[in-house]
Design an enzyme around this catalytic site. Structure first.
Site, PDB file in Angstrom:
ATOM      1  N   HIS A 122      -3.534  18.447   8.321  1.00 56.41           N
ATOM      2  CA  HIS A 122      -4.110  17.100   9.965  1.00 56.41           C
ATOM      3  C   HIS A 122      -5.211  16.483   9.188  1.00 56.41           C
ATOM      4  CE1 HIS A 122      -6.471  14.574  11.487  1.00 56.41           C
ATOM      5  NE2 HIS A 122      -7.189  15.280  12.269  1.00 56.41           N
ATOM      6  N   GLU A 174      -4.665  12.472  19.598  1.00 53.85           N
ATOM      7  CA  GLU A 174      -4.844  13.868  19.045  1.00 53.85           C
ATOM      8  C   GLU A 174      -3.277  14.580  19.765  1.00 53.85           C
ATOM      9  OE1 GLU A 174      -8.688  14.081  16.723  1.00 53.85           O
ATOM     10  OE2 GLU A 174      -8.732  15.173  18.348  1.00 53.85           O
ATOM     11  N   ARG A 223     -11.620   6.016  16.830  1.00 59.09           N
ATOM     12  CA  ARG A 223     -11.882   5.277  15.858  1.00 59.09           C
ATOM     13  C   ARG A 223     -12.932   5.097  14.819  1.00 59.09           C
ATOM     14  NH1 ARG A 223      -9.584  10.598  14.977  1.00 59.09           N
ATOM     15  NH2 ARG A 223      -6.881  10.698  15.395  1.00 59.09           N
ATOM     16  N   THR A 259      -9.661  13.855  27.289  1.00 55.52           N
ATOM     17  CA  THR A 259      -9.059  14.540  27.045  1.00 55.52           C
ATOM     18  C   THR A 259      -8.502  14.537  28.364  1.00 55.52           C
ATOM     19  OG1 THR A 259     -10.653  15.347  25.721  1.00 55.52           O
ATOM     20  CG2 THR A 259      -9.032  16.363  25.752  1.00 55.52           C
ATOM     21  N   GLU A 274      -3.140   8.966  11.336  1.00 60.76           N
ATOM     22  CA  GLU A 274      -2.468   9.496   9.829  1.00 60.76           C
ATOM     23  C   GLU A 274      -0.765   9.284  10.444  1.00 60.76           C
ATOM     24  OE1 GLU A 274      -2.027  14.232   9.708  1.00 60.76           O
ATOM     25  OE2 GLU A 274      -2.864  13.673  11.625  1.00 60.76           O
TER      26      GLU A 274
END
Length: 406
Positions: free
Chosen positions: A122, A189, A227, A247, A355
């Protein structure tokens, strides 16, 4: 199907027995539950029915009392529960409830929350995306210590909780000035969270060999990330509003004792480690293999987009715990720390949309259309399993969240 008739090979059989907190109605009394197949056992009620001394630990609205009891008690309670669901079935049968009939809650009161950055794959992907001309895609400190940041414990939510799209300042490279508004680059994530039970005193540190004495268990964790907000705010102090809005964690905490067969060695160390982090066998602090073989799946709207392998994580949970406390910072019961995004070496093993789409350059093809980042209404679900005894799988409770407009 009766609660004890768990199909052979069920990942939530008697070999697993993860802990959660449930109520029989949305506003009802909360109590500790243990999952068996597609049922949940009222652990406190079962303990009382059997005259168990563990009833005061289990008849609680959160797991915190059990978490603080320590390793010996954790193992004793687990052995007792295994006996209850395999030997004392008739006595406790009435205290099982179908999962479909209960409401699951955040299983523990979160004290502090820390998130790490411990997958080399990552970190290298992120480095290549944002620093394509750098001689090394890793920062100079990355191979010497687990990098992390402090998050906001008050916005840790249980699986199934809607995630409101955050707003904040953002500034695209071509913009003259920042603007304020909803994030347009909302990401996931895929992580694993570790739950601390036994606290430590301020001014002391916890060594890597002490990890199993302090950490009760683990769960899946999704550290949602804006982001565009993060990119504008994080220099020079690091993540803030781009991370702190939500979260998500699983409703089920898998005890470390259920994962003995999933222990693996971490990747080979390429740089010499300072003694407090050294797990290579070259120092007195060396301990048993600190990695876990967890097979994670990431699904967007029911479509699997990635399968990150946790066994590839460079820094282990024991090393992360040592790093958290080496300066004398104390642990508290209910502390939660995230592994950081889990990514493997292959394109289909990346744990973030950043990613997977290479920062939006290569959109994902989903049945409902292309995705670079998340749209309102999208549902993201993380699930996972680990090797268990005799070839059976140990299931980790899934964590899911739906994006709603702010």
């Amino acid at each position: 199907m009766p609660p004890f008739d768990v199909p052979e090979g069920d990942p939530f059989g008697p070999h697993n027995l993860p802990y959660g907190v449930f109520s029989l109605a949305a506003g009802g009394e909360r109590t500790v539950g243990v999952r068996l197949g597609d049922h949940v056992l009222d652990a406190g009620a079962a303990a009382r029915a059997l005259g168990s001394p563990y009833a005061p630990l289990l008849a609680q609205p959160t797991l915190n009392t059990l978490l603080s009891a320590g390793r010996t008690t954790w193992s004793d309670v687990r052995r007792a529960l295994t006996a209850w669901v395999t030997v004392h079935r008739e006595t406790i049968a009435e205290h099982f409830h179908p999962l479909s009939s209960v409401t699951l809650h955040l299983p523990f009161e979160v004290a502090d929350y820390v998130d790490f950055y411990s997958s080399e794959h990552h970190a290298r992907n992120v480095g290549r995306i944002f620093r394509p001309d750098a001689a090394d895609s890793l920062t100079p400190n990355w191979k010497h210590l687990p990098i992390g940041y402090h998050g906001r414990s008050g916005t840790v939510v249980v699986s199934g909780t809607d995630v409101v799209r955050p707003s904040g300042q953002r500034k695209a490279p071509g913009d003259a000035e920042p603007v304020f508004g909803p994030s347009i680059r909302l990401d996931i994530e895929a992580e694993v969270g570790f739950v601390v039970g036994v606290p430590s005193a301020m001014g002391t540190s916890v060594g890597i060999a002490e990890f199993p004495e302090h950490v009760f268990g683990l769960c899946l964790l999704n550290d949602w990330s804006a982001r565009d907000i993060q990119a504008w705010e994080y220099v020079p102090l690091g993540p803030f509003l781009g991370k702190s809005f939500a979260t998500s964690v699983s409703a089920w905490i898998t005890p470390l004792d259920a994962l003995d067969h999933a222990r693996v060695a971490p990747p080979q160390r390429t740089h010499a480690l300072l003694p407090y982090l050294d797990d290579t066998g070259s120092s007195a602090t060396a301990v048993e293999p600190g990695g876990y073989d967890l097979r994670i799946s990431v699904a967007v709207n029911g479509h699997v987009v990635s399968e990150p392998p946790f066994s590839t994580m460079y820094w282990t949970a024991a090393q992360q715990l040592a790093q958290m406390t080496v300066n004398g910072a104390s642990l508290r019961t209910g502390d939660l720390y995230g592994s950081g995004t889990v990514s493997g070496p292959e394109p289909g093993q990346r744990g973030s949309l950043l990613e997977l789409t290479w920062n939006g350059r290569d959109p994902l093809e989903l049945p409902e259309g292309k995705r670079t980042f998340l749209e309102d209404g999208d549902v993201v679900t993380l699930s996972a399993w680990a090797p268990g005894p005799g070839g059976v799988r140990v299931g980790l409770g899934e964590v899911s969240g739906r994006i709603v407009a702010g």
